[in-house]
Each structure stands twice: as structure tokens, then as C-alpha cells.
Design an enzyme around this catalytic site. Structure first.
Site, PDB file in Angstrom:
ATOM      1  N   HIS A 279      44.400  38.086  34.390  1.00  0.00           N
ATOM      2  CA  HIS A 279      45.328  39.142  33.951  1.00  0.00           C
ATOM      3  C   HIS A 279      46.768  38.722  34.220  1.00  0.00           C
ATOM      4  O   HIS A 279      47.069  38.107  35.245  1.00  0.00           O
ATOM      5  CB  HIS A 279      44.991  40.510  34.543  1.00  0.00           C
ATOM      6  CG  HIS A 279      45.065  40.614  36.033  1.00  0.00           C
ATOM      7  ND1 HIS A 279      46.248  40.865  36.694  1.00  0.00           N
ATOM      8  CD2 HIS A 279      44.101  40.526  36.980  1.00  0.00           C
ATOM      9  CE1 HIS A 279      45.996  40.930  37.998  1.00  0.00           C
ATOM     10  NE2 HIS A 279      44.711  40.721  38.210  1.00  0.00           N
ATOM     11  N   ASP A 291      47.234  36.721  42.633  1.00  0.00           N
ATOM     12  CA  ASP A 291      46.676  37.874  41.898  1.00  0.00           C
ATOM     13  C   ASP A 291      47.615  38.256  40.766  1.00  0.00           C
ATOM     14  O   ASP A 291      48.477  39.082  40.951  1.00  0.00           O
ATOM     15  CB  ASP A 291      46.445  39.036  42.855  1.00  0.00           C
ATOM     16  CG  ASP A 291      45.695  40.187  42.205  1.00  0.00           C
ATOM     17  OD1 ASP A 291      45.145  40.004  41.102  1.00  0.00           O
ATOM     18  OD2 ASP A 291      45.669  41.276  42.795  1.00  0.00           O
ATOM     19  N   GLU A 325      45.906  44.961  34.233  1.00  0.00           N
ATOM     20  CA  GLU A 325      44.617  45.087  34.920  1.00  0.00           C
ATOM     21  C   GLU A 325      44.767  46.005  36.113  1.00  0.00           C
ATOM     22  O   GLU A 325      43.910  46.845  36.395  1.00  0.00           O
ATOM     23  CB  GLU A 325      44.141  43.701  35.382  1.00  0.00           C
ATOM     24  CG  GLU A 325      42.746  43.686  36.021  1.00  0.00           C
ATOM     25  CD  GLU A 325      42.745  43.855  37.541  1.00  0.00           C
ATOM     26  OE1 GLU A 325      41.663  44.045  38.117  1.00  0.00           O
ATOM     27  OE2 GLU A 325      43.828  43.840  38.165  1.00  0.00           O
ATOM     28  N   GLU A 326      45.891  45.860  36.830  1.00  0.00           N
ATOM     29  CA  GLU A 326      46.028  46.489  38.146  1.00  0.00           C
ATOM     30  C   GLU A 326      45.932  48.010  38.099  1.00  0.00           C
ATOM     31  O   GLU A 326      45.461  48.639  39.038  1.00  0.00           O
ATOM     32  CB  GLU A 326      47.355  46.072  38.810  1.00  0.00           C
ATOM     33  CG  GLU A 326      47.436  44.587  39.166  1.00  0.00           C
ATOM     34  CD  GLU A 326      46.453  44.162  40.259  1.00  0.00           C
ATOM     35  OE1 GLU A 326      45.687  45.011  40.724  1.00  0.00           O
ATOM     36  OE2 GLU A 326      46.447  42.969  40.607  1.00  0.00           O
ATOM     37  N   ASP A 353      39.801  35.811  38.668  1.00  0.00           N
ATOM     38  CA  ASP A 353      40.671  36.831  39.269  1.00  0.00           C
ATOM     39  C   ASP A 353      40.278  37.083  40.713  1.00  0.00           C
ATOM     40  O   ASP A 353      39.991  38.207  41.114  1.00  0.00           O
ATOM     41  CB  ASP A 353      40.615  38.129  38.450  1.00  0.00           C
ATOM     42  CG  ASP A 353      41.551  39.200  39.013  1.00  0.00           C
ATOM     43  OD1 ASP A 353      42.505  38.840  39.739  1.00  0.00           O
ATOM     44  OD2 ASP A 353      41.324  40.394  38.742  1.00  0.00           O
ATOM     45  N   HIS A 424      47.998  42.134  46.827  1.00  0.00           N
ATOM     46  CA  HIS A 424      48.815  43.338  46.641  1.00  0.00           C
ATOM     47  C   HIS A 424      49.931  43.487  47.680  1.00  0.00           C
ATOM     48  O   HIS A 424      50.342  44.604  47.981  1.00  0.00           O
ATOM     49  CB  HIS A 424      47.945  44.607  46.650  1.00  0.00           C
ATOM     50  CG  HIS A 424      46.937  44.660  45.547  1.00  0.00           C
ATOM     51  ND1 HIS A 424      46.173  45.778  45.301  1.00  0.00           N
ATOM     52  CD2 HIS A 424      46.576  43.760  44.599  1.00  0.00           C
ATOM     53  CE1 HIS A 424      45.370  45.545  44.265  1.00  0.00           C
ATOM     54  NE2 HIS A 424      45.593  44.322  43.828  1.00  0.00           N
TER      55      HIS A 424
END
Lengths: 467, 467
Positions: A279, A291, A325-326, A353, A424
């Protein structure tokens, strides 16, 4: 010489000619082994990732950097010589991060490092100042009396455990997703959870949370692990603990981003494709190196190496850089909605991912009679230190919608021991990525995508057709 | 029996009686070995540190937490049963941290994690927006032409190297201390250095900087190592790089804090003292667990264990918790100014101010004829894995003023491999401290302080007197 002898003679000649031709062209195994070594011996994926993290950086869905990332994706596919490059629109609601801060007011004043969870509502400007009520787990909160959190700020302190396969994530991440709803049901004014992450740094982990119709929307944030440790030590002193929480983040306007797609066209069945990708969006705190810049870079590099081969596989290798995506697989859902009519041509796929660690295992989810193809992959994966697991693979997040429709998937499993240290957070930056590990990942995707794209059998989850 | 025989006989009786008495009282070695094992077998230092970091936390000089730390120190000394506890005022200028933020404006927008350096002047409210001019080292800046930074923001990118003894600090920390002056001399509007630290986290390192009379005061900040890496990658693209720097931190009013002192009184020469201690202040970002809560806790615990012994050493063990070390050894200078009249009674000392790692070596700085005492210490340090180095020890920072006056010092050298990962950052928190390592430190200070305080010889750097 009778007719039979003549025929036998002719057949022998043909056979000889045939084997001469075969000699001229290396076997599939030889081709793939060479491409695998090519992937291992360069830093193409790292170089791609370097440009994404340096020239775009943080690219949360709906921000100006989202558009920059789309532009980067199109340009990079073209630079790499992909045969077809295009975008497909994806529209979604946005959320805007503004200033956020927390302090313990009493019994001991401390600054607490927090970050708002995705789509949290804001607090009033003066913040929410209230006593902390502590639950060890989300389940403890759910099981507590109806007014257990009335007028208070809920704190959930459960720690994530570290495992190579990241299985510590599932049991704790519910506190992030559902915590605000469950806390509001018990009368809470806000919720602050311990970060869903395995590190010990003052860098809180963001991520999505959800509200529920009919339940009051309360602000939701996460604090860093050292801050949560501190708060637990203070709570152990059995005095009332008061926090002031300020979260000014808020919903934004609707926004249209794009799935960015690049293809290396197959030589015999160009409409049939093997889908790989990652992503393109990230959270806003770090630069999205692990990520999922890594997944983007690994799969772009793998397709590039396959596309550069003199021996193109029969089918197309499609790289999809999924939008948003998140915040809920928005790009993946849009992709499935648009491409479900073409489901039969989506032969199989795998998403990268799970960071930038080495791949140590892979699994398939294919029809029984495709297993000889999987075995061929397994042989070619072995020199990379990758073992075959079983035929029960699940999809990467962005392949869930297509998998739900029936698409076959593979799972190339990365070592995620350190992934949730960075996930994150502001710390998701390029310096955490080991170039050699990305090369190994690229090599594994080369093996998977080439063999799947070049198979005589058309891989599927159901009954398999052979051309 | 002649007179001689009688005398010999009497002497034998006395000798026997003497050895019986010696038997009743353990040897000094036995006493110290027992106290050392006591220190190793409990977590007293960690428990002290837990209360300081939890109940006070960050305690920058001049903040409300500075006063809380002083109160904590007095209370903790009393709780631990020190014979004398008092404070001595220390007055200094203060500096107040306010909001600070930086962004790269072009060619690629990025948030940059910065922290203002101690005593920086503020930027205007709208920030300073200017092109970056890059120097690899402070020396490169000094050696550059007169107007090399005119109208620009200076960036110094030199990286600190990691060593057990922290020797990577010296060569790079000058960029923090002198960078603003040298940059201003070249016409710069501001300076942002790569953090003086060995980690790879988005947590910038603060620390003191200095202005010089007659040179324009410009704002000074440090960015985290991953941000500096990013900026270097962007600069490598050879396009102009523009930054907006906002630093609202500013000078504050004069403030009076206190050195906090506790003593375990000596049994024979109570006026003579061995000084151990650490500094009670910390920077404002973390909770000062390793800098220097650890030193405070280790030395308080060591003196407590010595004080609890049935066999008090001859001299007093004085623990000094120095005020405001971070902003220029202010407490240490005040201590020396007040106590220089008592210099002869300051037998020797050692400060613990290098984190919470194990001690691996120790050095002395004493008169030649004190070396047998040092040898005794060395024997008792060995079981702790500590080797004697040489007689060229330098003082811990807060003992510099007394050392300059002629006081003897010891240096108990901690493993500082990870110290500069945490030093002056938000990450300086209790979770980074291994309780067993603090116990080992405590045991080493017990050995040092007991032997030094109990020696027949009065340790000194010059000619040694024996009582």
C-alpha cells in the site's frame, strides 16, 4: 525402410531438433535462479524506497503527500520501464491531525507522550481533565459495571508481546479499535490506551479506531510504552490520578486518491495476471519506510527484474500500489469492486505489508492440483532460506477483498520481530531498513511471481484449468 | 625464668589476647565484602530511582519539579536514616522551554523533529525560514569563508560514534556548545545540528549551548538522527533546501535551588569526609533516570548500606546531590565556593554521572603513598568484575571545582555503550535501567567509600598524613 521406420526416423530428428532448441533456451528453473541471484546482488528495492521516503515521506491518506505519492508511483513505474502504468480513483473520508498533548495533573505532574488514534473526535480546547480509571484489558472494561468509567478517562494498559510472526498484535489491537465504544458505554469522557507496539521509546503508536452508531463519540489516543509504565507505577500508589488530554485532530473533507498500477505484460496470456504489491499510503507520523514503503519497493523491484528478463513469463505481473490501506482497506475495496468482473484472470497474488525483515517461510492457498507448481517455487525459495509451510495461506490486508471473492493467494512471511517497534510511529524511517533484507524479499517475490505467471497450469483456488 | 623470658611470656599473652579480640571483630576486608554482597543482593538503588522518576520525573533547573526534587531528596535522606541532612542554596539564571517545531518547506515537505538547545534565544513567532547550508563538522564551519552562512540556517551533520567509555562525545559536542557562535560569525540566522547521540530514534537530544559577548545570538536547535539522515539525503540531491524553524523557548527569571546533602557520620574522624553523589537536576525531556537519577540513587544506596553497618568507618561518608549540573555545574561551583575552607577534610570523592550501566573499571588520583589503600579497594572490586586502571583519574563533572582546588578523586567507570542513546532525550526513562546493574554500581561505591573512609592513611593528592 518401411513407413514405420521412416516415421520413427523423422520423429528422432524432431526430438533432436527439439532438444537442441531446449539447450539454446535455459530451463525455467535456470531462468528463475538467475533472476533470483540478480535480485540478491543489487539494491534496487532499497533505492526505490530511498526515493519514496526522501522525496515524499509521510503520506497519510488525504494529505498533500498522498497526491505526491501517487505522482511518485506513476513516475517510478515509468522510469522502471513498466509496459502499462495507470491509476484508478479511490474516494474516502479524511481525518486531519492537529495538535495533541497530555499531562498528568496530579498527584505528580508529568508530560505524557500521546498520539490521537485515527478518526478520533477532538476534545474541547481546554482539554478533558478527569480522573484515570485503569483496566488491564479491553475485556476487563467490557466486563466492568455499567457506570465504571463515568466522568473518567479510561486507561487500558495491556502490553503487546513480541513474536517473529507478529501474533502478539491480534489480542491487543482490539483495545485500539473498540476501546472508545466500550469506554463510552461505561460513561467515560475519553480513552487513552497503552500503545499497540513492542518498543520502549517515547513514541506513541497511532492506528485506526472506530465509533458505533448510537454510542457517544469520545476522544481516543495512545500513549507511549514508557509513559504507560510510568502511569501504571503512579496508579500502583493508590491515589487518584488526574489527566488533562488535549486532542484537536478532527474529520476532514472527502478526498479522491488513486490506486497506482504498473504491469509487465505476459508473453502468452497477457490478460491473466499475478498480482503483487503493497500500500502506498502511510500514517502521518513516520515516513512509512517499513509500513509499507518496503512492500511497495520490494514488489516494484521484483516485477522490474522479471520484466527485464529476455524470457518473459506467460502471464502478466501486475503491481498494485493500493491507496489508503491504513484507514480501512479503502483502495483494496475499490480495486475489488472494479476488477471483480475480471476475477478469473487474477490467477493468484501476494501482498508485501509486514515491514522490511527477511522472509523465512511461505504458504500457498491454491487448488490441490496446483501443488506441483508450489513445489517448484519451494525448491527455488530454499537457497533464500525460505521454507514452505502449508496450503492454508491467508491474504495480505489489501488482497482480502479479492480473496473474499475467491482469488488464490500466497503469503511470503517476513520476520516481524522488530516490526511492531516501528509500526505507526514517528520511528518508521529508512534507517531501520537493512538493504540486504529488501534484496532477499525481492528475490522471493521474483521466484513467486515468475513461477506463478509462467506455470502451464493456471493457478486458482478451485478447479484448475490448463491452457 | 629471667626477665627476658618473663617479658616474652607477657608479650605472648598480649598477642593472644589481641588475636582473640581481632577474631571477635571481623577484618575490614570481611566487613566490606559483606556490605558489598548486601548491596548486590537487594534493589535499594533501583527502588530509590523508582520513586524519583515516578514522583518527581523531569526536573530541569528552575522548574517547579526542581523544587519537588529538592523536597524529595531531603525526605529520602531522612527516610533512609542519614545522620545529618541539609540543603545549601544555589542561585542561577533559568531558561524556559516553550513550543518548538521545524519543517522542511522545499524541495520536499517534511516535519523535522527538533529540540531547542539550552538557553537558545527564540525565533520570531512566524519562525525563521531560510535555506540550509550544510557543514559536516564545526571545524568546516569555522574554516569556511566569512559570509558562508549569510542569511541561512546552518546544519552540522557530524555523527557521534559509539564507544563503551563514551569517548565519541568529546569530538562532536563542541558543535552544540559553540555552533551558534560560529554560525552567527558567518552570518547565519539560526543553527540546527544533528543530535549529539548514538541512537536512531526520532527523539532529539538537548543540552547546553553558549553565546559569546559581541556575537549575535541566533536560535539553536538539534534534530533527531533519523531526521538528520533524511536531510543529508535531500541535500545530496543538490537542490536548495528550505527550512522553517520555530523555537519559542526563552530565558526565565533568576531562581534559587539547593544542593541536598546527607551524611553518615564517621566513628573516629567525623569532620573528615569521603564525598560521593550525583546531580539532582535533569533535562526537561525525559524523567532523568540515567542522567542522573541513577547516580543519585547509587550513591544514596551505598551510603545507606555503609551507615547501617555495625562497623562504621572512621570518616564520614557525605552524599551530595548537586543542583543544576546540566546548565553549567552551578551547584558544584556553589559547593566548592562554600566548602573550600574545609578542603583538607574532603579526603577524596567520586561522582556517579554516566548512566546506569555496569562499572567495569576504576581509577584513582591520589598521592603515591596512598596506593596500598587503592590496592585494597582493587582486591574488593575484583569480584564485581571491576579492574583497576591507573592513578590518573579525572573527576566526575560535579567534582571538577573541588578537584581544581586540589581534592583527590576516584573514577568508577560505567559501561556507557548505550548511554548516549538516551542522554538528554525524552527516552531517558526508568524502563531503560536494569536493577542488577544498579546493585553492582552500589556495591562498587560501597567498596570505594568504605575503604577510603576507613583508611589509616588520610587519602589526598599531595603528601599524605596518617593519624
Amino acid at each position: 525402410m518401411n513407413k514405420l521406420s521412416l516415421l520413427t526416423g523423422l520423429f528422432s530428428v524432431l526430438l533432436l531438433t527439439g532438444s537442441a532448441l531446449v539447450k539454446a533456451q535455459p530451463t525455467e528453473e535456470e531462468i528463475v535462479a538467475e533472476l533470483r541471484e540478480k535480485a540478491m546482488s543489487n539494491t534496487l528495492a532499497y533505492d526505490i524506497l530511498e526515493t519514496l521516503t526522501t522525496e515524499v515521506g509521510a503520506r497519510m491518506a488525504g494529505t498533500p503527500q498522498d497526491a505526491m505519492a501517487v505522482e511518485w508511483g506513476v513516475k517510478k513505474f515509468k522510469e522502471l520501464g513498466f509496459d502499462k502504468v495507470w491509476t484508478e480513483p479511490v474516494t474516502f473520508k479524511t481525518w486531519i491531525r492537529a495538535q495533541e498533548a497530555a499531562v498528568l495533573v496530579s498527584p505528580y505532574p508529568h508530560k505524557i507522550r500521546i498520539t490521537g488514534l485515527g478518526f478520533t473526535v477532538p476534545t474541547p480546547l481546554e482539554g478533558i481533565e478527569a480522573e484515570i480509571v485503569h483496566f488491564k484489558t479491553l475485556q476487563d472494561l467490557i466486563d466492568s459495571p455499567a457506570d465504571s468509567a463515568k466522568g473518567k478517562i479510561v486507561f487500558i494498559s495491556q502490553k503487546m508481546e513480541r513474536f517473529r510472526d507478529g501474533r502478539g498484535y491480534g489480542p491487543v489491537v482490539k483495545a485500539r479499535g473498540q476501546g472508545a465504544v466500550e469506554a463510552a458505554k461505561k460513561g467515560a469522557l475519553a480513552i487513552v490506551i497503552r500503545s499497540i507496539g513492542t518498543d520502549s521509546h517515547r513514541l506513541p503508536h497511532t492506528g485506526m479506531m472506530r465509533y458505533k452508531k448510537g454510542v457517544k463519540k469520545i476522544p481516543a489516543a495512545a500513549m507511549s510504552n514508557p509513559d504507560a509504565d510510568l502511569l501504571e507505577r503512579i496508579l500502583a500508589r493508590k491515589k487518584p490520578v488526574k489527566m488533562n488530554l488535549k486532542v484537536y485532530s478532527h474529520d476532514g473533507p472527502e478526498y479522491t486518491s488513486y490506486n497506482v498500477i504498473g504491469e509487465m505484460t505476459g508473453s502468452e496470456y497477457p490478460d491473466e495476471k499475478v498480482v503483487i504489491g503493497g500500500h502506498l499510503d502511510s500514517w502521518d507520523l513516520g515516513t512509512g519506510a517499513v509500513d509499507d514503503g518496503a512492500g511497495v519497493a520490494i514488489t516494484m523491484a521484483a516485477a522490474k527484474i522479471i520484466g527485464d528478463s529476455k524470457y518473459r513469463p506467460k502471464r502478466t505481473v501486475r503491481v498494485v500500489l493500493f491507496a489508503n490501506e491504513e484507514q480501512g482497506l479503502i483502495g483494496a475495496r475499490a480495486y475489488a469492486a472494479k476488477h471483480k468482473v475480471d476475477l478469473d484472470n487474477h490467477v493468484t497474488g501476494a501482498e508485501s505489508d509486514f515491514g522490511a525483515g527477511k522472509i523465512y517461510a511461505f504458504a500457498s492457498n491454491v487448488a490441490e492440483d496446483n501443488l506441483p507448481v508450489v513445489k517448484k517455487m519451494a525448491e527455488l525459495m530454499k537457497p533464500l532460506g525460505i521454507e514452505y509451510v502449508d496450503n492454508k495461506a491467508g491474504p495480505g490486508p489489501d488482497l482480502i477483498p479479492m480473496y473474499s471473492l475467491g482469488m488464490s493467494v500466497f503469503s511470503l512471511r517476513q520476520d516481524g520481530t522488530d516490526y511492531f517497534d516501528l509500526h505507526h510511529t514517528e520511528d518508521d524511517t529508512l534507517d531501520k531498513v537493512v538493504p540486504e533484507n529488501l534484496s532477499q524479499n525481492t528475490a522471493a517475490y521474483v521466484v513467486f511471481a515468475y513461477i506463478a505467471a509462467n506455470s502451464e497450469q493456471k493457478i486458482s483456488r478451485g478447479i484448475t484449468k490448463t491452457h
